[in-house]
Design a protein around this motif. Structure first.
Motif, PDB file in Angstrom:
ATOM      1  N   PRO A  26      31.078  49.277  42.842  1.00  0.00           N
ATOM      2  CA  PRO A  26      32.086  47.891  42.222  1.00  0.00           C
ATOM      3  C   PRO A  26      33.218  47.755  41.441  1.00  0.00           C
ATOM      4  O   PRO A  26      33.143  48.488  40.606  1.00  0.00           O
ATOM      5  CB  PRO A  26      30.951  46.802  41.936  1.00  0.00           C
ATOM      6  CG  PRO A  26      30.717  47.730  40.873  1.00  0.00           C
ATOM      7  CD  PRO A  26      30.065  49.324  41.427  1.00  0.00           C
ATOM      8  N   ALA A  27      34.318  46.867  41.931  1.00  0.00           N
ATOM      9  CA  ALA A  27      35.089  46.675  40.960  1.00  0.00           C
ATOM     10  C   ALA A  27      34.940  46.453  39.797  1.00  0.00           C
ATOM     11  O   ALA A  27      35.911  46.871  38.340  1.00  0.00           O
ATOM     12  CB  ALA A  27      36.589  45.805  41.572  1.00  0.00           C
ATOM     13  N   THR A  28      33.944  45.233  39.436  1.00  0.00           N
ATOM     14  CA  THR A  28      34.119  44.857  37.782  1.00  0.00           C
ATOM     15  C   THR A  28      32.192  44.491  38.630  1.00  0.00           C
ATOM     16  O   THR A  28      31.571  44.913  39.245  1.00  0.00           O
ATOM     17  CB  THR A  28      34.264  43.658  37.838  1.00  0.00           C
ATOM     18  OG1 THR A  28      33.551  42.655  39.004  1.00  0.00           O
ATOM     19  CG2 THR A  28      35.705  43.503  37.801  1.00  0.00           C
ATOM     20  N   SER A  87      33.895  39.568  45.541  1.00  0.00           N
ATOM     21  CA  SER A  87      34.650  39.635  44.099  1.00  0.00           C
ATOM     22  C   SER A  87      33.978  40.957  43.344  1.00  0.00           C
ATOM     23  O   SER A  87      35.042  41.460  42.555  1.00  0.00           O
ATOM     24  CB  SER A  87      35.194  38.489  43.111  1.00  0.00           C
ATOM     25  OG  SER A  87      34.946  37.278  44.154  1.00  0.00           O
ATOM     26  N   ALA A  88      32.685  40.667  43.082  1.00  0.00           N
ATOM     27  CA  ALA A  88      32.581  41.876  41.903  1.00  0.00           C
ATOM     28  C   ALA A  88      32.417  43.239  43.156  1.00  0.00           C
ATOM     29  O   ALA A  88      33.550  44.343  42.439  1.00  0.00           O
ATOM     30  CB  ALA A  88      31.810  41.874  41.435  1.00  0.00           C
ATOM     31  N   GLU A  89      32.111  43.645  43.571  1.00  0.00           N
ATOM     32  CA  GLU A  89      32.829  44.549  45.115  1.00  0.00           C
ATOM     33  C   GLU A  89      33.662  44.977  45.823  1.00  0.00           C
ATOM     34  O   GLU A  89      34.030  46.158  45.129  1.00  0.00           O
ATOM     35  CB  GLU A  89      31.715  44.703  46.261  1.00  0.00           C
ATOM     36  CG  GLU A  89      30.090  44.405  46.439  1.00  0.00           C
ATOM     37  CD  GLU A  89      29.119  44.642  47.483  1.00  0.00           C
ATOM     38  OE1 GLU A  89      28.385  45.728  47.086  1.00  0.00           O
ATOM     39  OE2 GLU A  89      30.146  44.127  49.093  1.00  0.00           O
ATOM     40  N   THR A  90      34.842  44.131  45.331  1.00  0.00           N
ATOM     41  CA  THR A  90      36.095  44.766  46.291  1.00  0.00           C
ATOM     42  C   THR A  90      37.457  43.835  45.286  1.00  0.00           C
ATOM     43  O   THR A  90      37.929  44.793  45.518  1.00  0.00           O
ATOM     44  CB  THR A  90      36.262  43.535  47.162  1.00  0.00           C
ATOM     45  OG1 THR A  90      36.101  42.181  46.784  1.00  0.00           O
ATOM     46  CG2 THR A  90      35.278  43.781  48.601  1.00  0.00           C
ATOM     47  N   GLY A 185      30.369  50.950  53.024  1.00  0.00           N
ATOM     48  CA  GLY A 185      30.157  51.045  51.847  1.00  0.00           C
ATOM     49  C   GLY A 185      30.760  51.102  50.996  1.00  0.00           C
ATOM     50  O   GLY A 185      30.456  50.825  49.680  1.00  0.00           O
ATOM     51  N   ALA A 186      31.824  49.908  50.718  1.00  0.00           N
ATOM     52  CA  ALA A 186      32.641  49.910  50.463  1.00  0.00           C
ATOM     53  C   ALA A 186      32.368  48.302  49.757  1.00  0.00           C
ATOM     54  O   ALA A 186      32.700  47.441  48.653  1.00  0.00           O
ATOM     55  CB  ALA A 186      34.042  49.444  50.628  1.00  0.00           C
ATOM     56  N   THR A 332      44.035  45.070  41.458  1.00  0.00           N
ATOM     57  CA  THR A 332      42.745  46.219  41.981  1.00  0.00           C
ATOM     58  C   THR A 332      43.070  46.334  44.032  1.00  0.00           C
ATOM     59  O   THR A 332      42.771  45.410  44.208  1.00  0.00           O
ATOM     60  CB  THR A 332      41.577  45.491  41.558  1.00  0.00           C
ATOM     61  OG1 THR A 332      41.808  45.508  40.048  1.00  0.00           O
ATOM     62  CG2 THR A 332      40.837  46.407  41.389  1.00  0.00           C
ATOM     63  N   MET A 333      43.037  47.691  44.226  1.00  0.00           N
ATOM     64  CA  MET A 333      42.856  48.130  45.726  1.00  0.00           C
ATOM     65  C   MET A 333      40.538  48.172  45.885  1.00  0.00           C
ATOM     66  O   MET A 333      39.763  48.126  45.141  1.00  0.00           O
ATOM     67  CB  MET A 333      43.289  49.344  45.884  1.00  0.00           C
ATOM     68  CG  MET A 333      44.587  49.108  45.850  1.00  0.00           C
ATOM     69  SD  MET A 333      45.444  50.682  46.384  1.00  0.00           S
ATOM     70  CE  MET A 333      45.794  49.915  47.802  1.00  0.00           C
ATOM     71  N   LEU A 334      40.483  47.943  46.825  1.00  0.00           N
ATOM     72  CA  LEU A 334      39.450  47.715  47.847  1.00  0.00           C
ATOM     73  C   LEU A 334      38.196  48.976  47.065  1.00  0.00           C
ATOM     74  O   LEU A 334      37.384  48.744  46.819  1.00  0.00           O
ATOM     75  CB  LEU A 334      38.852  47.664  48.911  1.00  0.00           C
ATOM     76  CG  LEU A 334      40.399  46.006  49.448  1.00  0.00           C
ATOM     77  CD1 LEU A 334      40.229  46.580  50.994  1.00  0.00           C
ATOM     78  CD2 LEU A 334      38.849  45.042  49.318  1.00  0.00           C
ATOM     79  N   THR A 335      39.335  50.041  47.119  1.00  0.00           N
ATOM     80  CA  THR A 335      38.103  51.179  47.264  1.00  0.00           C
ATOM     81  C   THR A 335      38.678  52.091  46.443  1.00  0.00           C
ATOM     82  O   THR A 335      40.263  51.999  45.975  1.00  0.00           O
ATOM     83  CB  THR A 335      37.352  51.832  47.883  1.00  0.00           C
ATOM     84  OG1 THR A 335      38.224  52.558  49.083  1.00  0.00           O
ATOM     85  CG2 THR A 335      36.950  51.212  48.559  1.00  0.00           C
ATOM     86  N   ASP A 336      37.749  52.820  45.218  1.00  0.00           N
ATOM     87  CA  ASP A 336      38.432  54.090  44.914  1.00  0.00           C
ATOM     88  C   ASP A 336      39.468  55.241  45.717  1.00  0.00           C
ATOM     89  O   ASP A 336      40.567  55.612  45.262  1.00  0.00           O
ATOM     90  CB  ASP A 336      37.206  54.781  43.375  1.00  0.00           C
ATOM     91  CG  ASP A 336      37.544  54.489  42.349  1.00  0.00           C
ATOM     92  OD1 ASP A 336      38.261  53.620  41.682  1.00  0.00           O
ATOM     93  OD2 ASP A 336      36.139  54.023  42.847  1.00  0.00           O
ATOM     94  N   GLY A 337      38.839  55.715  46.976  1.00  0.00           N
ATOM     95  CA  GLY A 337      39.431  56.011  48.173  1.00  0.00           C
ATOM     96  C   GLY A 337      40.900  55.880  48.182  1.00  0.00           C
ATOM     97  O   GLY A 337      41.961  56.486  48.621  1.00  0.00           O
ATOM     98  N   MET A 338      41.145  54.289  48.499  1.00  0.00           N
ATOM     99  CA  MET A 338      42.013  53.864  49.058  1.00  0.00           C
ATOM    100  C   MET A 338      43.333  53.472  48.130  1.00  0.00           C
ATOM    101  O   MET A 338      44.545  54.395  48.635  1.00  0.00           O
ATOM    102  CB  MET A 338      42.635  52.492  49.627  1.00  0.00           C
ATOM    103  CG  MET A 338      40.812  51.499  50.817  1.00  0.00           C
ATOM    104  SD  MET A 338      41.064  50.787  50.980  1.00  0.00           S
ATOM    105  CE  MET A 338      40.093  49.415  52.495  1.00  0.00           C
ATOM    106  N   ALA A 339      43.044  53.337  46.595  1.00  0.00           N
ATOM    107  CA  ALA A 339      44.135  54.111  45.784  1.00  0.00           C
ATOM    108  C   ALA A 339      44.554  55.168  45.624  1.00  0.00           C
ATOM    109  O   ALA A 339      45.914  55.303  45.445  1.00  0.00           O
ATOM    110  CB  ALA A 339      43.591  53.582  44.477  1.00  0.00           C
ATOM    111  N   ALA A 340      43.759  55.607  46.042  1.00  0.00           N
ATOM    112  CA  ALA A 340      44.059  57.741  46.312  1.00  0.00           C
ATOM    113  C   ALA A 340      44.696  58.004  47.235  1.00  0.00           C
ATOM    114  O   ALA A 340      45.731  58.665  46.892  1.00  0.00           O
ATOM    115  CB  ALA A 340      42.789  58.440  45.689  1.00  0.00           C
ATOM    116  N   ALA A 341      44.738  57.428  48.355  1.00  0.00           N
ATOM    117  CA  ALA A 341      45.301  57.310  49.424  1.00  0.00           C
ATOM    118  C   ALA A 341      46.530  57.042  49.191  1.00  0.00           C
ATOM    119  O   ALA A 341      47.480  57.629  49.771  1.00  0.00           O
ATOM    120  CB  ALA A 341      44.632  56.606  50.836  1.00  0.00           C
TER     121      ALA A 341
END
Length: 506
Positions: A26-28, A87-90, A185-186, A332-341
């Motif tokens: 989760p984002a939070t 909201s917590a997850e994304t 999984g996001a 905040t982006m939806l996932t760590d992977g999206m932010a890295a990409a």
């Protein structure tokens, strides 16, 4: 409200756990443990869907409309929990999730109305002509029928509208096709809550539980097992070009190939024509900045590339866009992977020959801030990588020397979801020359607006030539999307007692 989550799959109405588990990211807040999917669970879900198909396909339009409306009601009844967990997850704000929930339930209710009208059946009747010479004509009736169980892949960037009960699921259920969803999984908790709503609706109406299953998470083998299961007859997918193309190839290589309706990616070019740039270039630049950063740029219709005639008007457009983007803080982006990409994509663009950085930011962790670059048309044409999507709030301005070069740029684009003309009355002649190119390029061509807003209605097309989607004749939004999960059947000389009820009086 995470203490109310059960963390299980939903296989034909039953909560099923598995030994393999995964933690949400989760984002939070705290992570939650979920059961992970497996090919065995996929097979169980597909078997239940196939067993339910004949009965579901035979239901009346009124029954299926009632199911869609009841699912919408059950989702709304869980609105507070969906917003909190989502909201917590994304990391998406509550208002965005509430709006997306309204879109999700709205499209369910729209499909209910659509199938009640019956036009989607495309019913046709050529009455028998027994006395026709030289040969008589038989009685021929045709209508659209459901294809069979449908696989749906939840999308990462829309946890509701393109996920468990999103447009693909709504269209398939409206058509009379059972659905097996592979959750993303996001946002597994959000998916679980919506899955519970569908199960509750089926139970309330006394309908076959095999009509819907949700398999959570799991390795790539889970998705591969789903699209290759012989009981699955069509696939709906929204995601990356690489992942979608791999699944498309699997569908095509099956002993019985099936259609794969994948929405894969798009840079959605925006052509700023000369008169519009002269009259209101700064306003267009400000609007473009807002569209680029909407939802942290994580919309598939994000207009990532702007094409403008070089000169003072282009300077005003670029300065306004730069000012607008500069005021946007990291989100905040939806996932760590999206932010890295996103960071990787920004580096790729910045290293392109002739690319000039107009706004460079520092993005760390899961946060993303806007980038803005510009390049001359000649350099852009020489580097195909610059035409590849960067998923996030990144803009690239292409400066062209004249209208002829603008048309050359238009011809160079691959398939897109959208193409936009920013134009005034004095631009009509150039727009007329561009339009045939844009029609071949994109599923939606628009004027004087921004594409980051996809209306769910009868006339919407959300699709386009490859690589925007894998089927240029289909849409994943709007009532026309039901046609993906139907096929025409002709009935010749069948007695009325054997005809589908919807054909008897045609």
């Amino acid at each position: 409200m995470t203490d109310t989550l059960h963390g299980n799959h939903l296989i034909a109405g039953k909560r099923v756990s598995s030994e393999a588990r995964f933690l949400s990211a989760p984002a939070t807040g705290s992570a939650f443990e979920f059961s992970a999917g497996s090919p065995k669970l996929v097979a169980e879900a597909c078997a239940a869907a196939e067993a339910a198909f004949a009965g579901f396909a035979a239901t009346s339009r009124e029954q299926r409309a009632k199911l869609l409306e009841t699912i919408a009601d059950e989702i709304d009844a869980r609105g507070g929990q969906i917003t909190e967990v989502g909201s917590a997850e994304t990391g998406l704000p509550a208002a965005r999730l509430q709006g997306e929930r309204g879109r999700t339930t709205g499209q369910l209710r729209l499909f209910a109305s659509h199938i009640l009208a019956g036009d989607y059946l495309d019913r046709r009747h050529d009455a028998a002509l027994p006395d026709r010479q030289p040969l008589p004509r038989p009685d021929l009736r045709m209508m659209q029928r459901p294809v069979g169980p449908v696989a749906v892949f939840g999308a990462s960037n829309f946890p509701l509208a393109f996920s468990v009960a999103g447009g693909d699921t709504a269209a398939a259920l409206a058509a009379g096709c059972p659905v097996v969803v592979k959750g993303h999984g996001a946002h597994p908790g959000t998916g679980e809550i919506v899955g519970d709503a569908i199960v509750a609706a089926l139970e309330k109406l006394g309908m076959d539980a095999g009509i819907f299953s949700l398999v959570q998470g799991g390795s790539r083998a889970v998705g591969e097992a789903l699209v290759t299961d012989p009981r699955i007859k069509a696939v709906g997918f929204t995601g990356s070009l690489g992942g979608g193309r791999a699944l498309f190839d699997l569908c095509a290589s099956r002993p019985e190939p099936i259609p794969f309706f994948g929405e894969l990616g798009s840079v959605n070019p925006m052509f700023v024509l000369p008169q519009a740039a002269s009259a209101r270039g700064a306003d267009i630049g400000a609007g473009w900045a807002g569209s680029l950063t909407m939802g942290v740029g994580q919309f598939c219709t994000n207009p990532g590339i702007a094409i403008v005639l070089d000169g003072p008007d282009a300077n005003a457009f670029v300065q306004s866009a730069t000012d607008g983007l500069s005021s946007i803080e990291g989100q905040t982006m939806l996932t760590d992977g999206m932010a890295a990409a996103y960071r990787k994509g920004a580096r790729r663009v910045s290293e392109g020959a002739g690319v000039k950085s107009l706004l460079s930011t520092s993005c760390e962790g899961r946060n993303a801030a806007p980038y803005l670059f510009e390049v001359l048309a000649s350099d852009w044409m020489a580097n195909e990588e610059l035409s590849e999507e960067v998923f996030g709030p990144l803009g690239l301005v292409i400066r062209v020397k004249d209208a002829s070069q603008m048309k050359e740029i238009a011809h160079s684009f691959k398939g897109q979801l959208t193409a936009t003309l920013q134009m005034d009355d004095g631009d009509i002649d150039l727009a007329r020359e561009l339009l045939p190119v844009l029609e071949r390029m994109a599923g939606r061509v628009m004027a004087n607006g921004f594409p980051t807003g996809v209306e769910v209605c009868d006339s919407m097309v959300h699709g386009g030539p490859y690589p925007a989607s894998t089927n240029f004749g289909a849409t994943s939004v709007g009532t026309l999307s039901i046609r993906r999960f139907l096929r025409p059947v002709c009935y010749q000389n069948l007695p009325e007692a054997l005809l589908p009820a919807d054909l008897v009086y045609v």
